[in-house]
Write a protein that holds these residues in place. Structure first.
Motif, PDB file in Angstrom:
ATOM      1  N   UNK A 103     -47.836  20.896  39.799  1.00  0.00           N
ATOM      2  CA  UNK A 103     -47.424  21.697  38.649  1.00  0.00           C
ATOM      3  C   UNK A 103     -48.433  22.810  38.378  1.00  0.00           C
ATOM      4  N   UNK A 104     -49.035  23.325  39.440  1.00  0.00           N
ATOM      5  CA  UNK A 104     -50.017  24.383  39.363  1.00  0.00           C
ATOM      6  C   UNK A 104     -49.365  25.661  38.844  1.00  0.00           C
ATOM      7  N   UNK A 105     -50.066  26.344  37.954  1.00  0.00           N
ATOM      8  CA  UNK A 105     -49.564  27.635  37.470  1.00  0.00           C
ATOM      9  C   UNK A 105     -50.210  28.747  38.294  1.00  0.00           C
ATOM     10  N   UNK A 106     -49.482  29.803  38.468  1.00  0.00           N
ATOM     11  CA  UNK A 106     -49.914  30.933  39.280  1.00  0.00           C
ATOM     12  C   UNK A 106     -49.942  32.190  38.424  1.00  0.00           C
ATOM     13  N   UNK A 107     -51.084  32.893  38.425  1.00  0.00           N
ATOM     14  CA  UNK A 107     -51.166  34.168  37.717  1.00  0.00           C
ATOM     15  C   UNK A 107     -50.377  35.215  38.501  1.00  0.00           C
TER      16      UNK A 107
ATOM     17  N   UNK B   4     -44.250  25.177  43.291  1.00  0.00           N
ATOM     18  CA  UNK B   4     -44.619  23.768  43.204  1.00  0.00           C
ATOM     19  C   UNK B   4     -45.121  23.201  44.534  1.00  0.00           C
ATOM     20  N   UNK B   5     -44.783  23.845  45.651  1.00  0.00           N
ATOM     21  CA  UNK B   5     -45.228  23.368  46.965  1.00  0.00           C
ATOM     22  C   UNK B   5     -46.038  24.414  47.729  1.00  0.00           C
ATOM     23  N   UNK B   6     -46.291  25.542  47.116  1.00  0.00           N
ATOM     24  CA  UNK B   6     -46.908  26.660  47.819  1.00  0.00           C
ATOM     25  C   UNK B   6     -48.304  26.348  48.348  1.00  0.00           C
TER      26      UNK B   6
ATOM     27  N   UNK C 124     -60.238  29.318  42.360  1.00  0.00           N
ATOM     28  CA  UNK C 124     -61.104  28.453  43.157  1.00  0.00           C
ATOM     29  C   UNK C 124     -60.491  27.083  43.395  1.00  0.00           C
ATOM     30  N   UNK C 125     -59.779  26.539  42.398  1.00  0.00           N
ATOM     31  CA  UNK C 125     -59.183  25.210  42.583  1.00  0.00           C
ATOM     32  C   UNK C 125     -58.079  25.241  43.634  1.00  0.00           C
ATOM     33  N   UNK C 126     -57.308  26.310  43.673  1.00  0.00           N
ATOM     34  CA  UNK C 126     -56.251  26.430  44.680  1.00  0.00           C
ATOM     35  C   UNK C 126     -56.859  26.573  46.074  1.00  0.00           C
ATOM     36  N   UNK C 127     -57.874  27.421  46.187  1.00  0.00           N
ATOM     37  CA  UNK C 127     -58.530  27.599  47.484  1.00  0.00           C
ATOM     38  C   UNK C 127     -59.158  26.299  47.962  1.00  0.00           C
ATOM     39  N   UNK C 128     -59.742  25.555  47.042  1.00  0.00           N
ATOM     40  CA  UNK C 128     -60.347  24.271  47.405  1.00  0.00           C
ATOM     41  C   UNK C 128     -59.285  23.293  47.899  1.00  0.00           C
TER      42      UNK C 128
END
Length: 108
Positions: A5-9, A71-73, A96-100
């Motif tokens: 459920x990550x949000x994307x800017x 949701x799956x990106x 940073x959390x997405x890259x990690x």
């Protein structure tokens, strides 16, 4: 694969879309090159059917792989990096959390 459920800017969406599109185009370009090479050696009808089967399988694989739902990106991008269609450097600018997460998933 579990969805997140990550949000994307807006900026992250643009970075991800560009990287996603670049990876997709690279894979399609490689497929076209491969088909050209394979088709140049067609000599029998069985060769034609093998090429058809190859293309059908690749289409199914590619259509399933390139899923741009947010949701799956993260998982999709990690898979593209792992397969070599995308470089981590193309994702610079994501949080940073997405890259990690992407980096960790490429090692699985």
């Amino acid at each position: 694969m579990q969805a997140t459920d990550t949000t994307w800017s807006q900026t992250e969406k643009q970075i991800a879309r560009t990287a996603f599109n670049n990876a997709y185009q690279r894979e399609l370009d490689y497929l076209v090159k491969t088909v050209r090479e394979q088709s140049s050696s067609l000599t029998e009808i069985d060769d034609v059917w093998r090429l058809h089967d190859f293309l059908s399988a690749r289409r199914h694989e590619i259509d399933g792989k390139y899923d741009y739902r947010y949701s799956v990106l993260v998982f999709v991008l990690a898979s593209l990096v792992r397969e070599g269609w995308l470089q981590l450097s193309e994702l610079e600018g994501l949080a940073a959390d997405k890259l990690a997460k992407i980096t960790a998933l490429t090692r699985m």
